[in-house]
Design an enzyme around this catalytic site. Structure first.
Site, PDB file in Angstrom:
ATOM      1  N   ARG A  44      81.283 -30.828 -10.687  1.00 21.05           N
ATOM      2  CA  ARG A  44      80.340 -29.629 -10.365  1.00 21.05           C
ATOM      3  C   ARG A  44      79.008 -29.857 -10.378  1.00 21.05           C
ATOM      4  NH1 ARG A  44      85.708 -29.003 -11.541  1.00 21.05           N
ATOM      5  NH2 ARG A  44      86.807 -27.294 -10.777  1.00 21.05           N
ATOM      6  N   GLY A 112      91.130 -35.881  -6.397  1.00 19.67           N
ATOM      7  CA  GLY A 112      91.308 -35.023  -6.130  1.00 19.67           C
ATOM      8  C   GLY A 112      90.354 -33.886  -5.934  1.00 19.67           C
ATOM      9  N   ASP A 336      96.680 -31.376 -17.525  1.00 23.33           N
ATOM     10  CA  ASP A 336      96.270 -32.871 -17.612  1.00 23.33           C
ATOM     11  C   ASP A 336      96.545 -33.408 -18.810  1.00 23.33           C
ATOM     12  OD1 ASP A 336      95.425 -32.537 -14.923  1.00 23.33           O
ATOM     13  OD2 ASP A 336      93.177 -32.426 -15.630  1.00 23.33           O
ATOM     14  N   LYS A 363     100.048 -34.908  -8.900  1.00 18.71           N
ATOM     15  CA  LYS A 363      98.865 -35.369  -9.570  1.00 18.71           C
ATOM     16  C   LYS A 363      98.658 -36.742  -9.140  1.00 18.71           C
ATOM     17  CE  LYS A 363      97.650 -31.790 -11.923  1.00 18.71           C
ATOM     18  NZ  LYS A 363      96.570 -31.091 -11.224  1.00 18.71           N
ATOM     19  N   ARG A 409      95.679 -41.153 -16.719  1.00 19.11           N
ATOM     20  CA  ARG A 409      96.382 -40.239 -17.991  1.00 19.11           C
ATOM     21  C   ARG A 409      97.745 -41.129 -18.507  1.00 19.11           C
ATOM     22  NH1 ARG A 409      92.140 -36.856 -18.286  1.00 19.11           N
ATOM     23  NH2 ARG A 409      91.650 -35.906 -16.607  1.00 19.11           N
TER      24      ARG A 409
HETATM   25  C1  S3P Z   1      90.491 -30.075 -11.832  1.00 14.35           C
HETATM   26  C2  S3P Z   1      91.724 -29.122 -12.058  1.00 14.35           C
HETATM   27  C3  S3P Z   1      92.927 -29.441 -12.136  1.00 14.35           C
HETATM   28  C4  S3P Z   1      92.987 -30.569 -13.149  1.00 14.35           C
HETATM   29  C5  S3P Z   1      92.007 -31.887 -12.229  1.00 14.35           C
HETATM   30  C6  S3P Z   1      90.844 -31.190 -12.503  1.00 14.35           C
HETATM   31  C7  S3P Z   1      89.171 -29.396 -11.569  1.00 14.35           C
HETATM   32  O1  S3P Z   1      93.746 -29.510 -10.991  1.00 14.35           O
HETATM   33  O2  S3P Z   1      94.556 -31.227 -12.812  1.00 14.35           O
HETATM   34  O3  S3P Z   1      92.311 -32.965 -13.139  1.00 14.35           O
HETATM   35  O4  S3P Z   1      88.246 -30.069 -11.944  1.00 14.35           O
HETATM   36  O5  S3P Z   1      89.144 -28.338 -11.051  1.00 14.35           O
HETATM   37  P1  S3P Z   1      94.324 -28.388  -9.926  1.00 14.35           P
HETATM   38  O6  S3P Z   1      93.273 -27.413  -9.548  1.00 14.35           O
HETATM   39  O7  S3P Z   1      94.969 -28.830  -8.948  1.00 14.35           O
HETATM   40  O8  S3P Z   1      95.243 -27.691 -10.902  1.00 14.35           O
END
Ligand code: S3P
Length: 449
Positions: A44, A112, A336, A363, A409
């Protein structure tokens, strides 16, 4: 106490075998650990820094592969980002709406968060065309969860399987505001929509079924966006168009990385570890609550607030653990950490039940199937459930060959399990740890010596 033997062997295909041999007469873990920066906050800070006017300075950025993917995508669209190091990273923002159309495909690698958050930004940049992709794991993860709400705002996005899988192509548009009721509690979905709302005239609202991590909300406000939050309904509204101004960000240590040492300290007899400078944002501390339920001895020391995020040092001493049930609204607050929590459950008395965690299947790997298979290979008693796991503790683990399935992880969770297994454990494809924890093996060697 003598040291356990921890070695890394690089294979011909450049993957790593992490080989862990616990000394036959036992091991105890001692010392202070500094963990790498929070992955969510690092992404972010880079993104908002790139979109802001003026310079953003980031201290403590995670130097893992995932934030590097974010940095390279935004560099390709015109942001100037200094060399990535933990001391100080400078981002020269280009101002909202000024992203340049990249000459090439944007590659989010394994991340992701990079891909989903970036989609909200790209879809709301009128007049530019973008293509985005990722590695094999990311190309099979569902993108419809962000494509659908963006389409509700008027976005134009194309991809495989009904526009749900990367590679994706995006024609940037002026979007219209919406109120999106998300069926899942996901910070990536919420953040994608809020980022799309930054450039969108009017009020864009996201409501989620339970609270997910709120780092985007905190940082968007700090950068100058107008946000209103309704905690009773888990709703956030952003008023656009916003103006973002460069900030000074201090990234706390990642509680998701601290979790490996919390569990290691709890299950390895006669251990005491202090994990310094850990982010303890309440939307992330489900792991502390779950471990407390299991009887872990963890104390928060030196609690403070750093750059808008709560931070503490965590002291863990080994103790006898009991089983517990983890389900419902706590799940998004520890999502996580479930792989390492499963390791803790293997050493707890009784049967631990984890439910409402079907998200684990999408994940970096299917973490329900992979953790079940790998822990059972070591002699654990884990039963796979459609949305979780049932883990009966108390059977001793025996070292064997296990595989990370290229999931960071999973690699680290298995390494901690190996510390309490008899004999030799070989973790294949352990290099995956560098996605979120580049020095994991060095710290492992340090606490075991
Ligand atoms: C994250 C949100 C989570 C988490 C990922 C990081 C983020 O995913 O599992 O490792 O930085 O917004 P989800 O939004 O799919 O739950």
């Amino acid at each position: 106490m003598s040291a356990s033997v921890i070695t890394v062997e690089t294979q011909e295909d450049l993957s790593h075998k992490l080989i862990i041999q616990r000394p036959s007469h036992g091991l105890s873990l001692q010392g202070s650990i500094r963990i790498p920066g929070d992955k969510s906050i690092s992404h972010r800070a880079l993104m908002l820094g790139a979109l802001a006017q003026g310079e953003t300075q980031i201290q403590g950025l995670l130097l893992g592969e995932d934030p590097r993917s974010t940095a390279s995508c935004f560099q390709a669209m015109g942001a100037e980002i200094s060399e990535l190091n933990t001391e100080l990273v400078r981002v020269k923002g280009i101002g909202l709406g000024n992203l340049q159309e990249p000459f090439d495909v944007l590659n989010a690698g394994n991340s992701g968060t990079t891909l989903r958050l970036m989609l909200g930004i790209l879809a709301s940049h009128p007049g530019r065309f973008f293509t985005v992709t990722g590695d094999g794991s990311l190309r099979s993860r569902p993108m419809s969860r962000v494509v659908k709400p963006l389409q509700q705002m008027g976005a134009q996005i194309w991809g495989r399987k009904g526009n749900s899988l990367a590679p994706l192509a995006i024609q940037g548009q002026a979007l219209k505001p919406t109120h999106y009721y998300s069926p899942i509690a996901s910070a990536q979905v919420k953040s994608c929509i809020l980022l799309a709302g930054l450039m969108t005239e009017g009020q864009t609202t996201v409501t989620e079924p339970a609270l997910s991590r709120d780092h985007s909300e905190r940082m968007l406000r700090a950068f100058g966006a107008e946000l209103s939050i309704e905690p009773e309904t888990n709703s956030v509204t952003i008023t656009g168009p916003a103006q973002l101004h460069g900030q000074s960000v201090i990234v706390p240590g990642d509680i998701s990385s601290a979790a490996f040492w919390l569990v290691a300290g709890a299950i390895v007899p006669d251990s005491e570890l202090v994990i310094e400078n850990v982010g303890v944002n309440p939307s992330r501390t489900g792991i502390l609550e779950a471990l407390a339920l299991m009887g872990a001895d963890i104390q928060l020391e030196n609690q403070r607030e750093v750059a808008g995020e709560p931070v503490a040092d965590l002291r863990v001493r080994s103790s006898r653990l009991q089983s517990c049930t983890i389900a419902g609204d706590i799940i998004p607050r520890l999502i996580d950490e479930i792989p390492i929590l499963a390791v803790a459950a293997v050493f707890a008395e009784g049967t631990t039940i984890i439910r409402d965690a079907a998200e684990l299947r999408v994940k970096e790997s299917d973490r329900i199937t992979v953790m079940t298979q790998q822990l059972n290979k070591m002699g654990a008693k884990v039963t796979e459930l459609s949305d979780g796991m049932e883990i009966t503790g108390g059977t001793p683990l025996v070292g064997t060959d296990v595989d990370s399935h290229t999931d960071h992880r999973i690699a680290m969770s298995l390494a901690i399990a190996a510390l309490v297994a008899t004999g030799i454990t070989t973790i294949h494809r352990a290099e995956a740890a560098a996605i979120s924890y580049p020095n994991f093996t060095t710290t492992l060697q340090q606490v075991c010596s």
